[in-house]
Design a protein around this motif. Sequence first.
Motif, PDB file in Angstrom:
ATOM      1  N   GLU A 339       0.832  -1.208   0.000  1.00 10.88           N
ATOM      2  CA  GLU A 339       0.000   0.000   0.000  1.00 10.88           C
ATOM      3  C   GLU A 339       0.866   1.258   0.000  1.00 10.88           C
ATOM      4  OE1 GLU A 339      -3.082   2.302   3.032  1.00 10.88           O
ATOM      5  OE2 GLU A 339      -2.593   0.192   3.358  1.00 10.88           O
ATOM      6  N   LYS A 340       1.892   1.264   0.854  1.00 15.16           N
ATOM      7  CA  LYS A 340       2.779   2.426   0.919  1.00 15.16           C
ATOM      8  C   LYS A 340       3.539   2.611  -0.399  1.00 15.16           C
ATOM      9  CE  LYS A 340       2.181   3.733   5.253  1.00 15.16           C
ATOM     10  NZ  LYS A 340       1.704   5.097   5.625  1.00 15.16           N
ATOM     11  N   SER A 341       3.950   1.503  -1.012  1.00  9.85           N
ATOM     12  CA  SER A 341       4.752   1.603  -2.239  1.00  9.85           C
ATOM     13  C   SER A 341       3.970   2.254  -3.372  1.00  9.85           C
ATOM     14  CB  SER A 341       5.233   0.215  -2.664  1.00  9.85           C
ATOM     15  OG  SER A 341       4.178  -0.558  -3.216  1.00  9.85           O
ATOM     16  N   ARG A 342       2.664   2.060  -3.377  1.00  7.52           N
ATOM     17  CA  ARG A 342       1.834   2.630  -4.443  1.00  7.52           C
ATOM     18  C   ARG A 342       1.760   4.148  -4.364  1.00  7.52           C
ATOM     19  NH1 ARG A 342      -2.554  -2.142  -3.481  1.00  7.52           N
ATOM     20  NH2 ARG A 342      -1.660  -3.676  -4.946  1.00  7.52           N
ATOM     21  N   GLY A 343       2.054   4.686  -3.187  1.00  6.43           N
ATOM     22  CA  GLY A 343       2.034   6.140  -3.036  1.00  6.43           C
ATOM     23  C   GLY A 343       3.384   6.805  -3.212  1.00  6.43           C
ATOM     24  N   VAL A 344       4.439   6.015  -3.457  1.00  9.84           N
ATOM     25  CA  VAL A 344       5.783   6.572  -3.595  1.00  9.84           C
ATOM     26  C   VAL A 344       5.934   7.232  -4.960  1.00  9.84           C
ATOM     27  CG1 VAL A 344       8.245   6.017  -3.772  1.00  9.84           C
ATOM     28  CG2 VAL A 344       6.830   4.948  -1.983  1.00  9.84           C
ATOM     29  N   ARG A 345       6.471   8.434  -4.960  1.00 12.47           N
ATOM     30  CA  ARG A 345       6.772   9.149  -6.192  1.00 12.47           C
ATOM     31  C   ARG A 345       8.261   9.483  -6.202  1.00 12.47           C
ATOM     32  NH1 ARG A 345       2.766   7.159  -6.791  1.00 12.47           N
ATOM     33  NH2 ARG A 345       0.689   7.992  -7.322  1.00 12.47           N
ATOM     34  N   LEU A 346       8.999   8.815  -7.068  1.00  9.91           N
ATOM     35  CA  LEU A 346      10.439   9.012  -7.118  1.00  9.91           C
ATOM     36  C   LEU A 346      10.771  10.240  -7.952  1.00  9.91           C
ATOM     37  CD1 LEU A 346      11.554   5.302  -7.670  1.00  9.91           C
ATOM     38  CD2 LEU A 346      11.218   6.550  -5.523  1.00  9.91           C
ATOM     39  N   PRO A 347      11.604  11.139  -7.431  1.00  7.32           N
ATOM     40  CA  PRO A 347      11.925  12.383  -8.144  1.00  7.32           C
ATOM     41  C   PRO A 347      12.656  12.122  -9.461  1.00  7.32           C
ATOM     42  CG  PRO A 347      12.645  12.471  -5.848  1.00  7.32           C
ATOM     43  CD  PRO A 347      12.298  11.047  -6.140  1.00  7.32           C
ATOM     44  N   HIS A 348      12.459  13.002 -10.381  1.00  6.38           N
ATOM     45  CA  HIS A 348      13.206  12.934 -11.644  1.00  6.38           C
ATOM     46  C   HIS A 348      14.699  13.066 -11.338  1.00  6.38           C
ATOM     47  CE1 HIS A 348      14.214  13.461 -15.853  1.00  6.38           C
ATOM     48  NE2 HIS A 348      14.909  14.539 -15.520  1.00  6.38           N
TER      49      HIS A 348
END
Length: 423
Positions: A339-348
């Motif tokens: 669940e937490k991984s689905r909300g991760v947004r990795l920066p460019h």
Amino acid sequence: MRGQQEEHAGVRIAHQRKLAGLTQRGLAARLPYSYSLLRQVEEGRKNASPDLVSAVARVLRIDVTVLTGQPYVTELQQDRLAALIRPIREALDLYDLHDVNDLHDVNDLADAHELRGASGQGERAGILPAAELAARADDLCRMVRATQLSKAAHALPPFIAEATAAAHQERTTARWQTLGSAYRTAHDIATKLGFYDLATIALDRLGWAAERASDPLLAAVRQYMRALSYFREGEHTIGLRLIEAGHRVLSGAGGADSAAPEARDTLVVRGQLHLGASVIAARAHDNDAVETHLREAASYAGRTGEAGRVHWLSFGPANVAVHEVSAQVELRRYGKALEKSRGVRLPHGWPMSRRAHFYVDRARAEMETGHCDAALESVVTARKLAPEQTRYHPGARETINGLVAQRRRTPDSLDNMAAWLCL
């Protein structure tokens, strides 16, 4: 697939257990895991998680690498990486040789291992200016984070020799810091390729250089890395003590106990120390400590923003989010990790090494929750981002083993991935 039954960690656990004269029930009685789980792991029907492996290694008093099979020598030879380790080991041994300042040792090392072209050495005479040598050290750090391990490993030995010569000749803070950066790169390469004994030597050299540089940040980063090495071995108490030692180094240099506000670089290192503590506490199954350290790290990240260039730690809000996923995996809360991984947004522009590690963690959570297709896709993504790192990542290998065990008939893509990892 080659040697599927011979290669997985469960087979190694069974072998070492028998050498110790223990039955499955006898070993399970000494572990915080059930007899049923141990039996399934040994039979290859369950994945050997890193925390289980480290727990078995502690009980049997052996190194974790005995159970993980690291370094993966056959694959290293296939990829022509095995031959790169000895030059790095030799370069690390130059640290206290004051007579390398004429660069003969640099050129001899480059000639012996045909590294002149890769290192940019050759006909250069004398010592490079401090700023130029520091920039080359940064280039090596950048290569590792781009997972160009072969390229970095080729260039590193003669660079260490040159940085050693420069440090002994001028004995300035900048020169010792550059040498420390080279030792940091040696540690990172050795760790990613599974040569943990060499990684330990590199950390010793890093501490030696940090002391001469009188650099508390470098010293604290070293304590962070030492803590992670104990995390890998499952020595939670020692790992957390090293994290605390890192904080004390910063405080002793005018940090948290000083009236002056801490500089951004110090905040970054403190935040990263808390992230390290969060995953160590997670493997110790101390949920309260996990939440405390993640909360502290998030507070620092809110003040620093994304800070990828401070000692190449990639600290910031994204790294806090990624570590929260890792912590939930270590706590075996796989549904929450997913669940937490689905909300991760990795920066460019985030380093490929960190991106790939995140996908390996996510793959484990997906596998453990029965999302086999998604887990395979995550490992494939990690491979695309960082092929060398993923090939030698024990978590990726055990995840593929676990997926194979969960399916009687595997798709071609899973077979191909297992064959590529030489499982």
